[in-house]
Design a protein around this motif. Structure first.
Motif, PDB file in Angstrom:
ATOM      1  N   GLY A 226     -45.680  29.672 -32.022  1.00 16.29           N
ATOM      2  CA  GLY A 226     -44.263  30.200 -31.661  1.00 16.29           C
ATOM      3  C   GLY A 226     -44.157  31.077 -30.723  1.00 16.29           C
ATOM      4  O   GLY A 226     -43.218  31.534 -30.252  1.00 16.29           O
ATOM      5  N   LYS A 227     -45.383  31.470 -30.128  1.00 16.86           N
ATOM      6  CA  LYS A 227     -45.167  32.222 -28.834  1.00 16.86           C
ATOM      7  C   LYS A 227     -45.941  31.764 -27.681  1.00 16.86           C
ATOM      8  O   LYS A 227     -46.726  30.693 -27.671  1.00 16.86           O
ATOM      9  N   THR A 228     -45.185  31.685 -26.470  1.00 17.95           N
ATOM     10  CA  THR A 228     -45.476  31.104 -25.418  1.00 17.95           C
ATOM     11  C   THR A 228     -46.082  31.965 -24.283  1.00 17.95           C
ATOM     12  O   THR A 228     -45.764  32.953 -23.890  1.00 17.95           O
ATOM     13  N   ALA A 229     -47.252  31.397 -23.750  1.00 15.65           N
ATOM     14  CA  ALA A 229     -47.988  32.002 -22.847  1.00 15.65           C
ATOM     15  C   ALA A 229     -47.926  30.922 -21.516  1.00 15.65           C
ATOM     16  O   ALA A 229     -47.952  29.816 -21.667  1.00 15.65           O
ATOM     17  N   THR A 230     -47.410  31.827 -20.303  1.00 12.47           N
ATOM     18  CA  THR A 230     -47.156  30.955 -19.044  1.00 12.47           C
ATOM     19  C   THR A 230     -48.065  31.356 -17.804  1.00 12.47           C
ATOM     20  O   THR A 230     -48.280  32.472 -17.677  1.00 12.47           O
ATOM     21  N   TYR A 231     -48.630  30.463 -17.543  1.00 11.73           N
ATOM     22  CA  TYR A 231     -49.399  30.696 -16.183  1.00 11.73           C
ATOM     23  C   TYR A 231     -48.556  29.991 -14.984  1.00 11.73           C
ATOM     24  O   TYR A 231     -48.544  28.683 -14.960  1.00 11.73           O
ATOM     25  N   THR A 232     -48.264  30.790 -13.874  1.00  9.42           N
ATOM     26  CA  THR A 232     -47.526  30.149 -12.642  1.00  9.42           C
ATOM     27  C   THR A 232     -48.519  29.997 -11.345  1.00  9.42           C
ATOM     28  O   THR A 232     -49.036  31.371 -11.216  1.00  9.42           O
ATOM     29  N   VAL A 233     -48.833  28.987 -10.906  1.00 11.12           N
ATOM     30  CA  VAL A 233     -49.699  29.141  -9.616  1.00 11.12           C
ATOM     31  C   VAL A 233     -49.118  29.839  -8.600  1.00 11.12           C
ATOM     32  O   VAL A 233     -47.897  29.629  -7.970  1.00 11.12           O
ATOM     33  N   THR A 234     -49.839  30.610  -8.094  1.00 13.71           N
ATOM     34  CA  THR A 234     -49.507  31.502  -6.867  1.00 13.71           C
ATOM     35  C   THR A 234     -50.426  30.891  -5.696  1.00 13.71           C
ATOM     36  O   THR A 234     -51.436  30.160  -5.700  1.00 13.71           O
ATOM     37  N   ASN A 301     -36.482  27.109  -6.745  1.00 15.10           N
ATOM     38  CA  ASN A 301     -36.482  25.985  -7.989  1.00 15.10           C
ATOM     39  C   ASN A 301     -37.253  26.627  -9.047  1.00 15.10           C
ATOM     40  O   ASN A 301     -36.802  26.145 -10.368  1.00 15.10           O
ATOM     41  N   THR A 302     -37.753  27.830  -8.990  1.00 20.88           N
ATOM     42  CA  THR A 302     -37.995  28.576 -10.132  1.00 20.88           C
ATOM     43  C   THR A 302     -36.952  28.775 -11.179  1.00 20.88           C
ATOM     44  O   THR A 302     -37.021  29.329 -12.256  1.00 20.88           O
ATOM     45  N   LEU A 303     -35.747  29.063 -10.678  1.00 20.75           N
ATOM     46  CA  LEU A 303     -34.550  29.431 -11.339  1.00 20.75           C
ATOM     47  C   LEU A 303     -34.311  28.416 -12.496  1.00 20.75           C
ATOM     48  O   LEU A 303     -33.964  28.601 -13.580  1.00 20.75           O
ATOM     49  N   ALA A 304     -34.666  27.006 -12.099  1.00 19.61           N
ATOM     50  CA  ALA A 304     -34.341  26.078 -13.175  1.00 19.61           C
ATOM     51  C   ALA A 304     -35.254  26.147 -14.300  1.00 19.61           C
ATOM     52  O   ALA A 304     -35.037  25.828 -15.469  1.00 19.61           O
ATOM     53  N   GLY A 305     -36.570  26.818 -14.092  1.00 21.11           N
ATOM     54  CA  GLY A 305     -37.469  26.867 -15.337  1.00 21.11           C
ATOM     55  C   GLY A 305     -37.053  28.231 -16.200  1.00 21.11           C
ATOM     56  O   GLY A 305     -37.942  28.467 -17.150  1.00 21.11           O
ATOM     57  N   ILE A 306     -36.262  29.082 -15.649  1.00 19.02           N
ATOM     58  CA  ILE A 306     -36.029  30.513 -16.324  1.00 19.02           C
ATOM     59  C   ILE A 306     -35.485  30.347 -17.676  1.00 19.02           C
ATOM     60  O   ILE A 306     -34.598  29.467 -17.930  1.00 19.02           O
ATOM     61  N   ASP A 307     -36.219  30.645 -18.708  1.00 21.61           N
ATOM     62  CA  ASP A 307     -35.954  30.417 -20.198  1.00 21.61           C
ATOM     63  C   ASP A 307     -36.223  31.690 -20.992  1.00 21.61           C
ATOM     64  O   ASP A 307     -37.331  32.005 -21.164  1.00 21.61           O
ATOM     65  N   VAL A 308     -35.273  32.756 -21.229  1.00 26.05           N
ATOM     66  CA  VAL A 308     -35.588  33.774 -22.047  1.00 26.05           C
ATOM     67  C   VAL A 308     -35.814  33.633 -23.438  1.00 26.05           C
ATOM     68  O   VAL A 308     -36.204  34.559 -24.126  1.00 26.05           O
ATOM     69  N   THR A 309     -35.728  32.264 -24.002  1.00 26.68           N
ATOM     70  CA  THR A 309     -35.908  32.161 -25.247  1.00 26.68           C
ATOM     71  C   THR A 309     -37.367  32.042 -25.620  1.00 26.68           C
ATOM     72  O   THR A 309     -37.754  32.128 -26.490  1.00 26.68           O
ATOM     73  N   THR A 310     -37.841  31.682 -24.359  1.00 31.04           N
ATOM     74  CA  THR A 310     -39.431  31.716 -24.665  1.00 31.04           C
ATOM     75  C   THR A 310     -40.466  32.525 -23.768  1.00 31.04           C
ATOM     76  O   THR A 310     -41.589  32.701 -23.849  1.00 31.04           O
ATOM     77  N   GLY A 311     -39.693  32.981 -22.771  1.00 34.43           N
ATOM     78  CA  GLY A 311     -40.744  33.964 -21.823  1.00 34.43           C
ATOM     79  C   GLY A 311     -39.985  34.737 -20.947  1.00 34.43           C
ATOM     80  O   GLY A 311     -39.539  34.721 -19.790  1.00 34.43           O
ATOM     81  N   ALA A 312     -39.349  35.819 -21.714  1.00 31.89           N
ATOM     82  CA  ALA A 312     -38.315  36.887 -21.017  1.00 31.89           C
ATOM     83  C   ALA A 312     -38.840  37.577 -20.194  1.00 31.89           C
ATOM     84  O   ALA A 312     -38.493  37.766 -19.017  1.00 31.89           O
TER      85      ALA A 312
END
Length: 402
Positions: A226-234, A301-312
């Motif tokens: 139920g917890k989300t970890a996110t890695y964004t390529v830089t 484009n990053t705006l489309a993936g913003i989701d505070v329910t999974t990664g505030a």
């Protein structure tokens, strides 16, 4: 000596009267046209120079109109970029509110979605006569700023280049082959995976990372318990020589992100050969799922993936970068518009200088012309009387025959 065949006095008077009449016609022409050089016959060299300068002045008038139009178009883009910046600040407010453990993340996400849709609407409508500087259709626009004539008469142009931006939310195909999944399920292209970690230490899921052949901005999300970890390529993660992100980099970054979730009883190990191994040492089953999404070419484009329910927390990092992007774009458009306006003022002043110079070359001095007209009219009257007297001279010869 008097002669009835040759009247020298009349001839001289006639020549003088003809010259006076010619000068009188010239002055009358200057008064009627306002020009001392009206045709090439009046003064060929001055007329040629004046015609060239008149042509350039007419061209600068057209350039001034073009610059005014360009200023309006860039002004539309600037206003739109400023509006996008304001909307992104509102999104940031929602994201900040979502950081609270008591926040209703779902309702905040609904507001964020509406604000995101408004950004798209602003970008789509930010056009002037069909020219849109925000939707990625124009990488740059060259605005004609001046015509430059050198000493040999060669004419060149100079432009003001205005760079456009891409604030669209481009759709991009997710990169394939990011993970090979053991003891779990995966889609055919390897962009999604899922499974469950059994309790009592049974290892059921091993993720083997392969090279991610994509650009910065691609995102890998893993939801564990139920917890989300996110890695964004830089950009720093990219191997520029090979155009990809090394497998080991992906594995280390994702391992650290999952470990930071702090899930009790979960061990995470990364090995460059076997990949990421997750072991559940707890007493309850842990669900796991993941997804790889690709960033498009748009600046937002990053705006489309913003989701505070999974990664505030990640959303807060993303929105800061987006606000900076929007501010930079608005500032760049403002600088370009200011330069165009300055060039417009210069072109208008230059056109006035051209007209003044042309006037100095070809315009008649009306005060001088009026004074000459009066003098020539007197000379004409005297010339007529002189010619009349000269024509009467042969009449005196008749008296000798009376």
């Amino acid at each position: 000596m008097s002669s009835i065949l040759t009247n020298t006095g009349a001839m001289v008077a006639l020549q003088s009267l003809s010259m006076t009449n010619k000068s009188l016609n010239d002055v009358q022409g200057q008064i009627s046209t306002g020009k001392k050089v009206a045709t090439a016959k009046d003064n060929a060299s001055i007329w040629a120079i004046a015609q060239t300068m008149t042509s350039d002045a007419d061209s600068f008038k057209g350039i001034s109109d073009s610059l005014n139009s360009a200023s309006a178009a860039v002004g539309v883009a600037r206003n739109a970029a400023e509006t996008v910046t304001s909307l992104l600040r509102q999104v940031k407010d929602k994201i900040v509110a979502a950081q609270s453990p008591t926040a209703d993340a779902a309702k905040l996400q609904t507001d964020i979605t509406e604000l995101r849709n408004q950004v798209s609407s602003v970008v789509a409508s930010a056009q002037f006569n069909g020219l849109n500087m925000l939707d990625g259709t124009n990488a740059s626009v060259d605005v004609l700023a001046s015509l430059n004539r050198n000493g040999t008469g060669t004419v060149t142009t100079s432009n003001i280049t205005v760079d456009g931006v891409n604030f669209n939310f481009d759709t991009a195909t997710a990169p394939t082959g990011v993970f090979a999944v053991t003891n779990g399920t995966a889609s055919a292209n390897g962009t999604t995976f899922g499974g469950a970690l059994d309790a009592a230490g049974t290892e059921v899921l091993a993720l083997t990372a392969t090279n991610l052949t994509a650009t910065g901005g691609d995102k890998i999300s893993v939801t564990v318990g139920g917890k989300t970890a996110t890695y964004t390529v830089t950009a720093d993660d990219m191997d520029t020589a090979n155009g990809n992100v090394p497998a080991e980099t992906i594995g280390v970054r994702l391992r650290d992100a999952i470990d930071a979730l702090g899930i009790a009883g979960l061990d995470i190990v990364f090995d460059s050969t076997t990949g990421i191994t997750l072991t559940n040492n707890g007493t309850e089953e842990i669900s796991i799922s993941g997804e790889v999404t690709a960033a498009g070419t748009g600046d937002l484009n990053t705006l489309a993936g913003i989701d505070v329910t999974t990664g505030a927390a990640q959303a807060l990092t993303d929105i800061e970068a987006l606000i900076t992007t929007a501010i930079d774009a608005a500032a760049a458009f403002g600088s370009s518009q200011k330069r165009i306006d300055i060039q417009t003022d210069f072109v208008n002043a230059l056109t006035d200088s051209f007209k003044t110079g042309i006037g100095a070359l070809v315009d008649a001095n009306m005060e001088e012309a009026a004074a000459r007209l009066q003098a020539l009219q007197v000379q004409q009257q005297l010339g007529v009387q002189s010619l009349s007297i000269a024509n009467q001279a042969p009449q005196s010869v008749l008296s000798l025959f009376r």
